[in-house]
Design an enzyme around this catalytic site. Structure first.
Site, mmCIF file in Angstrom:
data_model
loop_
_atom_site.group_PDB
_atom_site.id
_atom_site.type_symbol
_atom_site.label_atom_id
_atom_site.label_comp_id
_atom_site.label_asym_id
_atom_site.label_seq_id
_atom_site.Cartn_x
_atom_site.Cartn_y
_atom_site.Cartn_z
ATOM 1 N N THR A 202 0.828 -1.199 0.000
ATOM 2 C CA THR A 202 0.000 0.000 0.000
ATOM 3 C C THR A 202 0.866 1.255 0.000
ATOM 4 O O THR A 202 1.955 1.264 0.545
ATOM 5 C CB THR A 202 -0.881 -0.018 1.268
ATOM 6 O OG1 THR A 202 -1.679 -1.192 1.242
ATOM 7 C CG2 THR A 202 -1.770 1.201 1.346
ATOM 8 N N ARG A 230 -11.968 -9.830 -2.232
ATOM 9 C CA ARG A 230 -11.383 -9.516 -0.928
ATOM 10 C C ARG A 230 -11.114 -8.021 -0.827
ATOM 11 O O ARG A 230 -10.643 -7.388 -1.755
ATOM 12 C CB ARG A 230 -10.080 -10.293 -0.744
ATOM 13 C CG ARG A 230 -9.312 -9.966 0.553
ATOM 14 C CD ARG A 230 -8.194 -8.966 0.315
ATOM 15 N NE ARG A 230 -7.341 -8.778 1.498
ATOM 16 C CZ ARG A 230 -6.376 -7.876 1.591
ATOM 17 N NH1 ARG A 230 -6.131 -7.074 0.573
ATOM 18 N NH2 ARG A 230 -5.642 -7.757 2.692
ATOM 19 N N GLY A 232 -9.175 -5.204 1.686
ATOM 20 C CA GLY A 232 -8.267 -5.019 2.809
ATOM 21 C C GLY A 232 -8.571 -3.759 3.594
ATOM 22 O O GLY A 232 -9.686 -3.223 3.567
ATOM 23 N N ASP A 233 -7.543 -3.252 4.280
ATOM 24 C CA ASP A 233 -7.758 -2.092 5.151
ATOM 25 C C ASP A 233 -7.690 -0.757 4.430
ATOM 26 O O ASP A 233 -8.219 0.236 4.915
ATOM 27 C CB ASP A 233 -6.738 -2.110 6.291
ATOM 28 C CG ASP A 233 -5.300 -1.988 5.795
ATOM 29 O OD1 ASP A 233 -4.978 -2.621 4.767
ATOM 30 O OD2 ASP A 233 -4.495 -1.293 6.418
ATOM 31 N N GLY A 254 0.325 -2.678 5.366
ATOM 32 C CA GLY A 254 0.653 -3.931 6.045
ATOM 33 C C GLY A 254 -0.362 -5.010 5.726
ATOM 34 O O GLY A 254 -1.098 -4.927 4.737
ATOM 35 N N HIS A 255 -0.401 -6.022 6.573
ATOM 36 C CA HIS A 255 -1.310 -7.149 6.402
ATOM 37 C C HIS A 255 -2.711 -6.686 6.804
ATOM 38 O O HIS A 255 -3.064 -6.626 7.978
ATOM 39 C CB HIS A 255 -0.848 -8.328 7.252
ATOM 40 C CG HIS A 255 -1.458 -9.618 6.843
ATOM 41 N ND1 HIS A 255 -0.873 -10.835 7.085
ATOM 42 C CD2 HIS A 255 -2.614 -9.903 6.183
ATOM 43 C CE1 HIS A 255 -1.645 -11.807 6.612
ATOM 44 N NE2 HIS A 255 -2.704 -11.263 6.074
ATOM 45 N N GLY A 256 -3.525 -6.339 5.811
ATOM 46 C CA GLY A 256 -4.766 -5.622 6.029
ATOM 47 C C GLY A 256 -5.742 -6.253 6.983
ATOM 48 O O GLY A 256 -6.430 -5.548 7.736
#
Length: 340
Positions: A202, A230, A232-233, A254-256
């Site tokens: 991101t 999907r 994410g954040d 990062g890892h959403g």
């Protein structure tokens, strides 16, 4: 006992002093304007010096500098923070180096689904899009949602249709293809596992303008080989993006899934507002929660006075900041690599 003459002298003296006091109050100068400041990130993950050639490192630094220059140009001319963060992320959406817009990662079915959000700290107005496939610059679609609709978020075909109706540039989904990202897709599908770099990517920006207004923007291509649909954040206000005047502005990478579960951006701003943490302290608390759940990544954070911090629990994060005092970029955990 005072005579009438003495009383007259005292009264006259008081009147003169009162007039002087009034004169001083009127002449008091206005407070100095806020110094503008911009910070950006281009993704976090396993970014090791030995994995980047000198040419690749130089290319990323150049990309970060281009993004900072675009945002700084807005702020230097007295423009708004929200215009500045939009301007800063646009070059990264148009660069094949970053996972946003052109150069976005592939979903498992070989298509691209893009997400973006933007927030104005003046009134906490916000706009976002999720799963767009044809708007060239998702951050412009998110801005249009904020400025030209009564809503905060559009998703999927409806988001693309809204963007097209607003006159934004539309492209074929293949516009976002790059060979590098195709190889990453093939790797994930073959190995059935992702590296941290294939989970992250991101990009985002935070800024404060000369009027003290904060803003934040985040945009991404998502996760390599993700299941279509999907989200994410990045498009979620409060997870990856948040801005509130006088408090803080945040953009995360990062890892959403973990950033959503923690509500990273809002957690940081709430800790600044309610617990009195500095933005760096608040960011560390939020990322510690992410790590405890099994995730990693990073954030760029700015407080209501324009102070910036970069906090990440991954091996590296592409990042930079610029103000009237100068500019710096960094990729690894070392100190900033150089000044403009």
């Amino acid at each position: 006992m005072m005579t009438l003459k003495t009383l007259a002298i005292v009264a006259a003296t008081a009147a003169v002093l009162g007039a002087c006091a009034t004169h001083v109050a009127v002449a008091e100068p206005e407070s100095a304007p806020q110094e503008w400041h911009l910070a950006i990130h281009g993704g976090a993950g396993v970014i090791l010096r030995e994995n980047l050639s000198a040419e690749q490192e130089a290319a990323y630094v150049a990309g970060l500098n281009e993004a900072m220059a675009a945002g700084a140009a807005v702020l230097r001319d007295g423009g708004s923070a929200v215009d500045a963060v939009q301007a800063a992320v646009l070059p990264m959406e148009n660069s094949p180096l970053f996972n946003a817009g052109y150069g976005a990662v592939f979903a498992a079915n070989g298509t691209h689904e893009l997400d973006a959000s933007i927030m104005d700290g003046r009134d906490r107005n916000a706009g976002s899009v999720a799963g767009v496939m044809h708007v060239k610059n998702p951050i412009l679609a998110a801005r249009a949602v904020m400025d030209r609709s009564e809503h905060v978020m559009f998703a999927g075909p409806g988001a693309d249709a809204f963007a097209e109706a607003q006159g934004l540039e539309m492209v074929e989904n293949s516009h976002f293809d790059t060979e590098r990202r195709r190889k990453s897709l093939e790797h994930v599908l073959k190995e059935r596992t992702r590296t941290a770099a294939e989970r992250h990517g991101t990009v985002g920006a935070v800024a404060i303008d000369s009027h003290g207004n904060l803003a934040a923007a985040t945009t991404t291509g998502g996760m390599t080989a993700k299941t279509p649909g999907r989200v994410g954040d990045a498009p979620l206000v409060g997870a990856a993006t948040y801005a509130e005047n006088g408090v803080c502005a945040v953009s995360a990478t990062g890892h959403g899934e973990y950033f959503i579960r923690v509500g990273v951006a809002k957690t940081i701003c709430d800790r600044v507002k309610l617990a009195g943490d500095s933005v760096g302290e608040a960011a560390q608390v939020a990322l510690d929660e992410v790590a405890a759940l099994g995730g990693d990544g990073g954030v760029i954070v700015m407080d209501g006075e324009g102070n910036v911090d970069f906090v990440f629990n991954s091996a590296g994060m592409y990042r930079g900041e610029i103000s009237a005092k100068g500019a710096s970029t960094a990729i690894f955990r070392a100190e900033p690599e150089g000044d403009e």
